[in-house]
Write a protein that holds these residues in place. Sequence first.
Motif, PDB file in Angstrom:
ATOM      1  N   VAL A 139       0.834  -1.200   0.000  1.00  0.00           N
ATOM      2  CA  VAL A 139       0.000   0.000   0.000  1.00  0.00           C
ATOM      3  C   VAL A 139       0.870   1.252   0.000  1.00  0.00           C
ATOM      4  N   ALA A 140       0.492   2.233  -0.801  1.00  0.00           N
ATOM      5  CA  ALA A 140       1.138   3.548  -0.743  1.00  0.00           C
ATOM      6  C   ALA A 140       0.495   4.406   0.344  1.00  0.00           C
ATOM      7  N   LEU A 141      -0.835   4.569   0.273  1.00  0.00           N
ATOM      8  CA  LEU A 141      -1.557   5.405   1.235  1.00  0.00           C
ATOM      9  C   LEU A 141      -2.681   4.599   1.871  1.00  0.00           C
ATOM     10  N   THR A 142      -2.670   4.544   3.202  1.00  0.00           N
ATOM     11  CA  THR A 142      -3.756   3.946   3.984  1.00  0.00           C
ATOM     12  C   THR A 142      -4.492   5.044   4.718  1.00  0.00           C
ATOM     13  N   ILE A 143      -5.809   5.108   4.543  1.00  0.00           N
ATOM     14  CA  ILE A 143      -6.652   6.028   5.293  1.00  0.00           C
ATOM     15  C   ILE A 143      -7.493   5.170   6.231  1.00  0.00           C
ATOM     16  N   GLY A 144      -7.145   5.185   7.510  1.00  0.00           N
ATOM     17  CA  GLY A 144      -7.730   4.262   8.470  1.00  0.00           C
ATOM     18  C   GLY A 144      -9.132   4.642   8.909  1.00  0.00           C
ATOM     19  N   ARG A 145      -9.726   3.794   9.735  1.00  0.00           N
ATOM     20  CA  ARG A 145     -11.105   3.984  10.168  1.00  0.00           C
ATOM     21  C   ARG A 145     -11.281   5.237  11.024  1.00  0.00           C
ATOM     22  N   GLU A 146     -10.226   5.698  11.672  1.00  0.00           N
ATOM     23  CA  GLU A 146     -10.314   6.873  12.542  1.00  0.00           C
ATOM     24  C   GLU A 146     -10.041   8.168  11.784  1.00  0.00           C
ATOM     25  N   ALA A 147      -9.768   8.061  10.495  1.00  0.00           N
ATOM     26  CA  ALA A 147      -9.276   9.217   9.726  1.00  0.00           C
ATOM     27  C   ALA A 147     -10.395   9.937   8.985  1.00  0.00           C
ATOM     28  N   ASP A 148     -11.494  10.205   9.650  1.00  0.00           N
ATOM     29  CA  ASP A 148     -12.630  10.871   9.018  1.00  0.00           C
ATOM     30  C   ASP A 148     -12.220  12.232   8.456  1.00  0.00           C
ATOM     31  N   ARG A 149     -12.791  12.559   7.298  1.00  0.00           N
ATOM     32  CA  ARG A 149     -12.577  13.859   6.648  1.00  0.00           C
ATOM     33  C   ARG A 149     -11.124  14.039   6.199  1.00  0.00           C
ATOM     34  N   THR A 150     -10.632  13.042   5.473  1.00  0.00           N
ATOM     35  CA  THR A 150      -9.315  13.158   4.852  1.00  0.00           C
ATOM     36  C   THR A 150      -9.483  13.713   3.439  1.00  0.00           C
ATOM     37  N   TRP A 151      -8.728  14.750   3.125  1.00  0.00           N
ATOM     38  CA  TRP A 151      -8.775  15.360   1.791  1.00  0.00           C
ATOM     39  C   TRP A 151      -7.412  15.187   1.139  1.00  0.00           C
ATOM     40  N   VAL A 152      -7.396  14.532  -0.035  1.00  0.00           N
ATOM     41  CA  VAL A 152      -6.179  14.306  -0.799  1.00  0.00           C
ATOM     42  C   VAL A 152      -6.333  15.065  -2.111  1.00  0.00           C
ATOM     43  N   ASP A 153      -5.499  16.073  -2.313  1.00  0.00           N
ATOM     44  CA  ASP A 153      -5.669  17.001  -3.427  1.00  0.00           C
ATOM     45  C   ASP A 153      -4.384  17.086  -4.242  1.00  0.00           C
ATOM     46  N   ARG A 154      -4.507  16.863  -5.549  1.00  0.00           N
ATOM     47  CA  ARG A 154      -3.383  17.003  -6.486  1.00  0.00           C
ATOM     48  C   ARG A 154      -2.172  16.175  -6.058  1.00  0.00           C
ATOM     49  N   THR A 163      -2.678  -0.115  -4.058  1.00  0.00           N
ATOM     50  CA  THR A 163      -2.043   1.199  -3.907  1.00  0.00           C
ATOM     51  C   THR A 163      -2.715   2.052  -2.840  1.00  0.00           C
ATOM     52  N   LEU A 164      -4.056   2.120  -2.860  1.00  0.00           N
ATOM     53  CA  LEU A 164      -4.804   3.022  -1.985  1.00  0.00           C
ATOM     54  C   LEU A 164      -5.837   2.228  -1.196  1.00  0.00           C
ATOM     55  N   TYR A 165      -5.702   2.247   0.135  1.00  0.00           N
ATOM     56  CA  TYR A 165      -6.622   1.559   1.042  1.00  0.00           C
ATOM     57  C   TYR A 165      -7.384   2.631   1.810  1.00  0.00           C
ATOM     58  N   VAL A 166      -8.680   2.757   1.536  1.00  0.00           N
ATOM     59  CA  VAL A 166      -9.455   3.863   2.109  1.00  0.00           C
ATOM     60  C   VAL A 166     -10.607   3.294   2.930  1.00  0.00           C
ATOM     61  N   GLN A 167     -10.590   3.606   4.235  1.00  0.00           N
ATOM     62  CA  GLN A 167     -11.524   3.002   5.185  1.00  0.00           C
ATOM     63  C   GLN A 167     -12.446   4.019   5.861  1.00  0.00           C
ATOM     64  N   SER A 168     -12.274   5.303   5.599  1.00  0.00           N
ATOM     65  CA  SER A 168     -13.157   6.306   6.201  1.00  0.00           C
ATOM     66  C   SER A 168     -13.405   7.435   5.203  1.00  0.00           C
ATOM     67  N   ARG A 169     -14.366   8.270   5.542  1.00  0.00           N
ATOM     68  CA  ARG A 169     -14.854   9.312   4.632  1.00  0.00           C
ATOM     69  C   ARG A 169     -13.706  10.175   4.101  1.00  0.00           C
ATOM     70  N   SER A 170     -13.591  10.198   2.759  1.00  0.00           N
ATOM     71  CA  SER A 170     -12.433  10.836   2.135  1.00  0.00           C
ATOM     72  C   SER A 170     -12.815  11.484   0.815  1.00  0.00           C
ATOM     73  N   GLY A 187     -13.682  -0.002   2.447  1.00  0.00           N
ATOM     74  CA  GLY A 187     -15.098   0.132   2.755  1.00  0.00           C
ATOM     75  C   GLY A 187     -15.581   1.550   2.960  1.00  0.00           C
ATOM     76  N   ALA A 188     -14.786   2.534   2.605  1.00  0.00           N
ATOM     77  CA  ALA A 188     -15.126   3.929   2.880  1.00  0.00           C
ATOM     78  C   ALA A 188     -16.193   4.463   1.946  1.00  0.00           C
ATOM     79  N   ALA A 189     -16.832   5.536   2.383  1.00  0.00           N
ATOM     80  CA  ALA A 189     -17.546   6.436   1.482  1.00  0.00           C
ATOM     81  C   ALA A 189     -16.512   7.452   1.005  1.00  0.00           C
ATOM     82  N   ALA A 190     -16.161   7.387  -0.269  1.00  0.00           N
ATOM     83  CA  ALA A 190     -15.086   8.228  -0.800  1.00  0.00           C
ATOM     84  C   ALA A 190     -15.498   8.779  -2.160  1.00  0.00           C
ATOM     85  N   TRP A 191     -15.175  10.038  -2.383  1.00  0.00           N
ATOM     86  CA  TRP A 191     -15.537  10.738  -3.621  1.00  0.00           C
ATOM     87  C   TRP A 191     -14.259  11.093  -4.359  1.00  0.00           C
TER      88      TRP A 191
END
Length: 340
Positions: A139-154, A163-170, A187-191
């Motif tokens: 994995v390059a980037l892990t967004i864990g279950r406690e990481a609510d409201r993570t914004w990844v830009d550019r 590559t990308l493991y996303v587990q919380s709202r992102s 399992g995240a809600a991610a846009w």
Amino acid sequence: MDRRTVLGGALLLPAAARAEARWDAIVDPRTGTLGKALERAAAAGGRPFRILVREGVLVEKLTIAVPNVTIVGSGPKTVLSFGTYAGLKHPDGNVWGTGRTGTLTVSAPGTTLRNLTIRNSFDYIGAQRDTAGNGAQAVALTIGREADRTWVDRCWLEGYQDTLYVQSRSLFTDCRIVGGVDFIFGGAAAWFERCEIVTRFVPGAAEFGFLTAPSTPLEQPFGLVFSRCRLGREPGVPARSTWLGRPWRAGGNMALTGQSVFLRCWLDAHIKREGWTWMGYKGPDGEQRRLTPQEARLFEYASRGPGAGPASSTRRMLGQADAAKFTRATVLGGWDGFSG
């Protein structure tokens, strides 16, 4: 002479110094580490903490463990890189496993990442060549279950498998995400908005993997949602060789019915006509089973490009009314990334 200026009793700094004063920490990869800056962020106790990282390569494996940290690089040549993979032996005597391999792990809310490359440098191609591919998740980037409201830009996110493991709202905006097997998963809600999703070339491969592997809980209305993204491929990836994804029933959890949705995206010709495929899991009775696209929540709307295919039992298309339910606001529960 001191380049600072005093005017009316106030100390005025040159423009460059004023710009640097916006940052709580500045990291030069030639002389410092991002790890030290994150230690200072931890000492700040959760107040907003802004880190600027200059151009260069940082070979570090890190976790953001306190809220409200912003890391801003100087562009794609600001690189955070490490090479841990799932089958590698951990100091605790076990293997690392997929969940612990992230070059960067976010485990606290309110994180923003901008203008940098996050890479898992594990030699996936070499492992495949040497038939040592088991445990090749890296994995390059892990967004864990406690990481609510993570914004990844550019940002550029680079790996091969997972590559990308996303587990919380992102929220992901204008990113480039590169990989091969299940390389956007969780399992995240991610846009994902205006992102470039790139399938990598692997010499000798018969198929070129799966873009997504969602593990969305049934009671969760939204999963991995891609809006106006571009699905591309590296040179050498052949036509009709790549799946949009497969649903992941992690640990055989029957409550997981993964959701991936592509809205108004452009698809290159490497996407298979069937669109989606099944993924195996072990049921409660211990028997091996398959979670099929028909059982999961895998959809498209208004796809364009040579990889856009006709509707079928495995490639289901949303109607206009159903597609309208998928917006940044609904998927992210009213949070948009810009309002903190």
